[in-house]
Design an enzyme around this catalytic site. Structure first.
Site, PDB file in Angstrom:
ATOM      1  N   GLU A 165      38.159  46.005  38.142  1.00 25.03           N
ATOM      2  CA  GLU A 165      39.112  45.682  36.830  1.00 25.03           C
ATOM      3  C   GLU A 165      37.610  45.304  35.707  1.00 25.03           C
ATOM      4  O   GLU A 165      38.067  43.819  34.737  1.00 25.03           O
ATOM      5  CB  GLU A 165      39.775  45.461  37.272  1.00 25.03           C
ATOM      6  CG  GLU A 165      41.267  45.503  37.978  1.00 25.03           C
ATOM      7  CD  GLU A 165      42.269  44.301  38.332  1.00 25.03           C
ATOM      8  OE1 GLU A 165      42.555  43.396  38.191  1.00 25.03           O
ATOM      9  OE2 GLU A 165      43.042  45.355  38.961  1.00 25.03           O
ATOM     10  N   GLU A 346      43.376  49.673  44.597  1.00 20.06           N
ATOM     11  CA  GLU A 346      45.110  48.350  44.269  1.00 20.06           C
ATOM     12  C   GLU A 346      46.416  48.793  44.146  1.00 20.06           C
ATOM     13  O   GLU A 346      46.095  50.049  43.282  1.00 20.06           O
ATOM     14  CB  GLU A 346      44.418  46.938  43.925  1.00 20.06           C
ATOM     15  CG  GLU A 346      43.242  46.164  44.352  1.00 20.06           C
ATOM     16  CD  GLU A 346      42.929  45.180  43.176  1.00 20.06           C
ATOM     17  OE1 GLU A 346      43.681  44.381  43.108  1.00 20.06           O
ATOM     18  OE2 GLU A 346      41.345  45.136  43.449  1.00 20.06           O
TER      19      GLU A 346
HETATM   20  C1  GBH Z   1      44.099  42.992  40.685  1.00 20.43           C
HETATM   21  O1  GBH Z   1      44.018  42.280  39.158  1.00 20.43           O
HETATM   22  C2  GBH Z   1      42.611  41.598  41.054  1.00 20.43           C
HETATM   23  O2  GBH Z   1      41.537  43.007  41.402  1.00 20.43           O
HETATM   24  C3  GBH Z   1      42.424  41.269  42.409  1.00 20.43           C
HETATM   25  O3  GBH Z   1      41.136  40.572  42.444  1.00 20.43           O
HETATM   26  C4  GBH Z   1      43.712  40.076  42.481  1.00 20.43           C
HETATM   27  O4  GBH Z   1      44.309  39.636  43.778  1.00 20.43           O
HETATM   28  C5  GBH Z   1      45.525  41.086  42.188  1.00 20.43           C
HETATM   29  O5  GBH Z   1      45.166  42.225  41.142  1.00 20.43           O
HETATM   30  C6  GBH Z   1      46.014  40.684  42.065  1.00 20.43           C
HETATM   31  O6  GBH Z   1      46.410  39.498  41.225  1.00 20.43           O
HETATM   32  O7  GBH Z   1      48.116  38.696  33.245  1.00 20.43           O
HETATM   33  O8  GBH Z   1      47.711  36.595  31.885  1.00 20.43           O
HETATM   34  O9  GBH Z   1      49.173  36.927  33.850  1.00 20.43           O
HETATM   35  C7  GBH Z   1      45.566  42.285  38.313  1.00 20.43           C
HETATM   36  C8  GBH Z   1      45.683  42.634  37.123  1.00 20.43           C
HETATM   37  C9  GBH Z   1      44.733  40.643  35.739  1.00 20.43           C
HETATM   38  C10 GBH Z   1      46.228  40.127  36.801  1.00 20.43           C
HETATM   39  C11 GBH Z   1      44.979  39.245  35.684  1.00 20.43           C
HETATM   40  C12 GBH Z   1      47.255  39.017  37.047  1.00 20.43           C
HETATM   41  C13 GBH Z   1      45.939  37.115  34.932  1.00 20.43           C
HETATM   42  C14 GBH Z   1      46.234  36.955  34.015  1.00 20.43           C
HETATM   43  N1  GBH Z   1      45.395  40.232  36.593  1.00 20.43           N
HETATM   44  N2  GBH Z   1      46.271  38.711  35.470  1.00 20.43           N
HETATM   45  S1  GBH Z   1      47.953  37.116  32.961  1.00 20.43           S
END
Ligand code: GBH
Length: 440
Positions: A165, A346
């Site tokens: 990612e 994922e």
């Molecule tokens: C994935 O990210 C990851 O690869 C994994 O490690 C993680 O545990 C899983 O998904 C579940 O989250 O968008 O403003 O709330 C998914 C994409 C990007 C979603 C960052 C959460 C946090 C900031 N992620 N986002 S916000």
């Protein structure tokens, strides 16, 4: 209603995790600190002050977890390697004990007939390299390629993932600052992006040169972007956001160029274009052997470029649930990019379900989520999209980054006091699906 959707024999059913989220043992056997150790130990960064110091204790519970994977009938396990466990300083001296852990993991998978899919980088950059500028430093791509060669040579793994990612590194790590390294500067974020792309390409070239026959690809989180209404303004905004969500990650790798509209957009905000040197895009476009697709949610944008929600939202407020979005993204990939085998690396849902008095975890919401997404994926496959496998996120409840241990994505419940594992109803449902090969 019975679905009765049959999957091809040999379909790669798996589950995924990442190093910092499950391993713990953060300061054991010579592991060096990563940016996530620094970030999680900085007050105010992670909910509840949680850290990955112990996490799900996987480093010490390796054989138990391998047996668990076998009991759940998994055919593939996607994990990531902690760069600073292998190279505590990021470059230079190899930490044999760290490498041995991943050797035992890979051997244990082979012994159980489970295919490894090893991700080189799932956000835990060695702190020593962050101290030298991290992904903003072009050298970071070279350090990454050296690290990649070390683990390519050491581990008997056929399928590799490069950067998990890049979009999340760019947005959460360098724009919003809610992930390590906690920077809030779009100008710097796109410089980091280019070096992440370069790192991906150099590692892919190295694998192809050193180990022909093995396969490698990125793992991109993609979101279909829909206009929230019928107006021209919303349609234009959706195209712009599609560039920022998807095209700047896909096009360099799969088409060998940054999209023109995006380069203009970025050039107004960042010195990034000056960091794109002659020959970089040829490296970045090293042909990939598989494309990891991570799908959680769609995006709807209105004429003012604001995000609009149209579907139910999960415990994680960003996770708008829209299974058809997976179909849409898969069909689009097959239409707009050269054919390459796709792997869902994922897809998953956090729920609050905990063991009842009888010990069972009745996570019916998670079962419905996977079922609906698998049905959408099956529809894309029936129309000719080459999806070779699916990895549920996640095998285990784990350290959910800035949310700490408050969000549980696991098929398996983890009691973080005792480290006891309890397969949730979804894990048993998934096991039966794998054995049967038919989605009901
Ligand atoms: C994935 O990210 C990851 O690869 C994994 O490690 C993680 O545990 C899983 O998904 C579940 O989250 O968008 O403003 O709330 C998914 C994409 C990007 C979603 C960052 C959460 C946090 C900031 N992620 N986002 S916000």
């Amino acid at each position: 209603m019975e679905l009765n959707l049959r999957f091809p024999d040999g379909f790669v059913w798996g589950a995924a995790t990442s190093s910092y989220q499950i391993e713990g043992a953060a300061a054991e056997d010579g592991r060096g600190p990563s940016v996530w150790d620094t970030f999680s130990h900085t007050p105010g960064k992670v909910r509840g002050g949680d850290t990955g110091d112990v996490a799900a204790g996987h480093y010490h519970l390796l054989s138990e977890d391998l047996d668990l994977m076998a009991a759940l009938a998994l055919r593939s396990y996607r994990f990531s390697i902690s760069w600073s466990r292998v190279l505590p300083e990021g470059t230079g001296q190899v930490n044999q004990k760290g490498l041995d852990f991943y050797r035992r993991l890979v051997d244990g998978l082979h012994a159980r007939g489970i295919r490894p899919l090893a991700t080189l980088f799932h956000w835990d950059l060695p702190q020593a390299l962050q101290d030298k500028g991290g992904w903003e430093n072009r050298d970071c791509a070279l350090w990454f390629a050296d690290y990649a060669q070390t683990v390519f040579d050491a581990l008997d793994v056929a399928d590799w993932g490069t950067i998990n990612e890049p979009k999340t590194v760019v947005e959460a790590g360098y724009q919003m600052g809610v992930h390590a390294p906690g920077i809030t500067d779009p100008a710097r974020s796109y410089v980091a992006l280019h070096h992440l792309h370069l790192a991906h390409g150099l590692a892919a070239q190295a694998l192809h040169a050193l180990h022909p026959g093995r396969r490698i690809g990125p793992a991109l989180n993609l979101s279909p972007v829909y206009p929230a209404d019928d107006g021209d303004a919303a349609r234009e905004q959706a195209h712009l956001y599609d560039g920022l969500e998807n095209r700047i990650y896909l096009d360099p790798i799969l088409l060998g160029r940054y999209p023109d509209d995006m380069m203009e957009w970025i050039a107004r905000r960042s010195p990034m274009p000056r960091h794109v040197l002659d020959g970089d895009l040829a490296v970045i476009a090293e042909p990939v052997d598989l494309l990891g697709v991570q799908y959680y949610n769609p995006k709807y944008v209105d004429g003012a470029g604001r995000r609009v929600f149209k579907h139910p939202v999960a415990q994680a407020e960003w996770l708008e649930i829209h299974p058809e979005g997976l179909y849409d993204i898969l069909v689009r990939l097959h239409r707009d990019y050269p054919a390459v085998p796709l792997r869902i690396t994922e897809n998953g849902l956090p729920t609050t379900d905990a063991p009842g008095p009888d010990g069972r975890v009745r996570d019916t919401g998670r079962i419905a989520y996977h079922r609906d997404h698998l049905a959408a994926m099956h529809r894309a496959m029936a129309e000719g999209v080459p999806v070779e496998g699916y990895h549920a996120w996640s095998l285990l409840d784990n350290f959910e980054w800035a949310e700490g241990y408050s969000q549980r994505f696991g098929l398996v419940y983890v009691d973080f006091e005792t480290q006891r594992r309890t397969p949730k109803d979804s894990a048993l449902w998934y096991r039966d699906l794998i054995r049967r090969g038919v989605l009901r």
